[in-house]
Scaffold this active site. Structure first.
Site: not given
Ligand code: AMP
Ligand code: MG
Length: 487
Positions: A89, A112, A124, A175, A182, A251-252, A261
């Site tokens: 999510g 983002k 965070d 973005r 997805r 998810d990407n 992403d």
């Molecule tokens: P990503 O690697 O950007 O595709 O992120 C994978 C998952 O981790 C997604 O659900 C993101 O929303 C979550 N996520 C990544 N970085 C953070 C963050 N700093 N705080 C909260 N969720 C994060």
């Molecule tokens: Mg992602």
């Protein structure tokens, strides 16, 4: 639908007409002292937004102020991350609305780094400036390369710091995407929803991205086939320019067929199928040469998740899905081969073209040739003496064969060269160039290097004089380069 505001927003929230289980209403967490550091003037104009009034709208791009008609949400989804299925999510992204452009396009506008959401888990909800600038640069470079991608409208610094290994300046990226549906959204629906939820999601996706399928007799099978077709075309385009996404988790992978992403992605210098940049991809699951197969793996997960919609008879559904999935690799190959022919200036098709292409790639691998510059040299018919490949006898033999092949087609040398210019970028966002631009911006608050690089990358097929300096290879291509997930 919302009224048009003076900034040009025309927001709708169609996603929220899906069952509530697909999203959570959430407000961006205000930030202390936002400042716009990047603004995409031409994109704003293209979207029918008032660039002049938006370019300093730090309040808006930070989420401190929402435009009229905005009803912010975080989207729920799941995904296979490096093969492991999990609930995900938007953990640090907020969709503030779907903007309808004056020409009737619907695009998601997403912030983002805008704070915690119910899907943040331990995170965070924030983002650091370097990675957000990187995403901006890479996505706009992909757009310049004519590869389907989400776009970047703005980056603001927040005036706050984010704690990672050390403290970094915080930032938020705006973005713009055709949607954020997805494969993982479907996996979420399949695993935690009712069949009805899944069907509503599929109908929504068809309506939004494949409306021509609406009246098909078996629209869900056609839907699967279309998504497969889009992804096969997309991944072929990545391969043709040497782009490595880095995290092809389900998810990407988008339903629209856009690249999204941009985390640890990077462009390959030296041609090597094993190239991996991502620090966490220790086994090379998402290496350059694996991308086409992994795309197929991800699409199989998609097929599984909508199987129950495809036919009431389980056997029949499975058969249809398998047949569609089987098509993927040949569709990919077809797209890739078509692209490769263009890269070599070939208008027509001969049986032996495959051999000619693979021979060149083998020689490139053997002589550790730079991928982009090899095709650039062939395009310009200028061969840098320092490139070992061009000194090899085997290459000279290959070159003769290629010339003979070119002379067998009706088109002139000029036409062939033109085709090559349109398909071989003269420059790419090389890792050292990207790092240099980000370093200047983050450490010295100097965005001029990044702006200049972005401008050069806005038309990488121009073969202009200003691009010359960006075609120079780094002293040690690729080797020590590592990318991170950008959290
Ligand atoms: P990503 O690697 O950007 O595709 O992120 C994978 C998952 O981790 C997604 O659900 C993101 O929303 C979550 N996520 C990544 N970085 C953070 C963050 N700093 N705080 C909260 N969720 C994060
Ligand atoms: Mg992602």
């Amino acid at each position: 639908m919302a009224v048009t505001t003076n900034e040009g927003w025309n927001l709708d929230n169609s996603y929220q007409r899906l069952p509530g289980f697909f999203y959570s209403r959430v407000q961006p967490t205000p930030v202390e002292d936002p400042e716009v550091v990047m603004f995409n003037h031409s994109l704003a104009t293209e979207l029918g937004l008032d660039a002049a009034s938006l370019k300093d709208s730090a309040g808006l791009f930070s989420g401190n102020r929402l435009p009229e008609g905005s009803l912010p949400i975080a989207q729920a989804y799941a995904g296979h991350q490096f093969g492991h299925f999990t609930m995900l999510g938007d953990g640090r992204a907020i969709l503030f609305g779907e903007h309808i452009t004056p020409d009737g396009r619907r695009v998601d506008i997403q912030l983002k780094g805008s704070g915690r959401t119910p899907y943040s888990r331990g995170g965070d909800g924030r983002a650091a400036l370097g990675p957000m600038l990187r995403e901006y640069l890479m996505s706009e470079a992909m757009y310049g390369l004519k590869i389907p991608t989400n776009r970047s409208l703005a980056v603001v610094t927040t005036g706050e710091s984010v704690e990672r290994e050390v403290a970094f300046p915080g930032a938020i990226l705006t973005r713009v995407a055709n949607s954020h549906l997805r494969v993982g959204t479907f996996q979420y629906a399949r695993n935690w929803g009712e069949k009805e939820d899944l069907q509503k999601l599929a109908d929504y996706a068809i309506d939004r991205h494949y409306p021509e399928l609406k009246n098909e007799s078996n629209k869900y099978v056609s839907f699967l086939k279309e998504v497969i077709r889009k992804q096969a075309a997309l991944i072929a385009k990545w391969q043709l320019v040497g782009f490595i996404h880095g995290v092809m988790n389900t998810d990407n992978v988008t339903i629209s067929g856009e690249t999204i992403d941009y985390g640890p992605c990077a462009f390959m210098d030296t041609y090597d199928k094993r190239t991996v940049f991502s620090s966490i991809d220790v086994r090379g699951r998402y290496a350059y040469g694996n991308q086409p197969d992994i795309g197929g793996w991800d699409l199989s997960r998609f097929a599984e998740s909508i199987l129950i919609l495809m036919d009431d008879d389980e056997e029949k559904a499975l058969e249809a899905a398998q047949e569609a999935i089987k098509e993927y690799l040949s569709l990919y190959e077809e797209n890739w081969l078509k692209g490769m022919r263009k890269k070599l200036g070939l208008f027509d098709e001969e049986e032996e073209d495959q051999e000619l292409i693979h021979r060149l790639l083998d020689l490139m691998e053997q002589h550790q040739a730079d991928y982009t510059n090899t095709f650039r040299s062939l395009t310009l018919d200028q061969f840098d003496k320092t490139m070992r490949l061009f000194q090899a006898n085997a290459f000279k033999q290959w070159y003769e064969k290629w010339q003979a092949r070119l002379s067998r087609q009706h088109e002139t040398t000029d036409q062939a060269r033109q085709l090559m210019k349109e398909n071989n970028p003269s420059i790419i966002p090389r890792n050292y160039l990207v790092e240099e631009a980000l370093e200047k911006a983050v450490s010295e608050d100097d965005y001029s290097v990044m702006e200049k690089l972005l401008k050069a990358l806005s038309n990488p097929y121009a073969y202009s004089e200003e691009q010359e300096e960006y075609a120079i290879l780094p002293p040690r291509p690729d080797e020590p380069y590592q990318t991170f997930c950008g959290t």
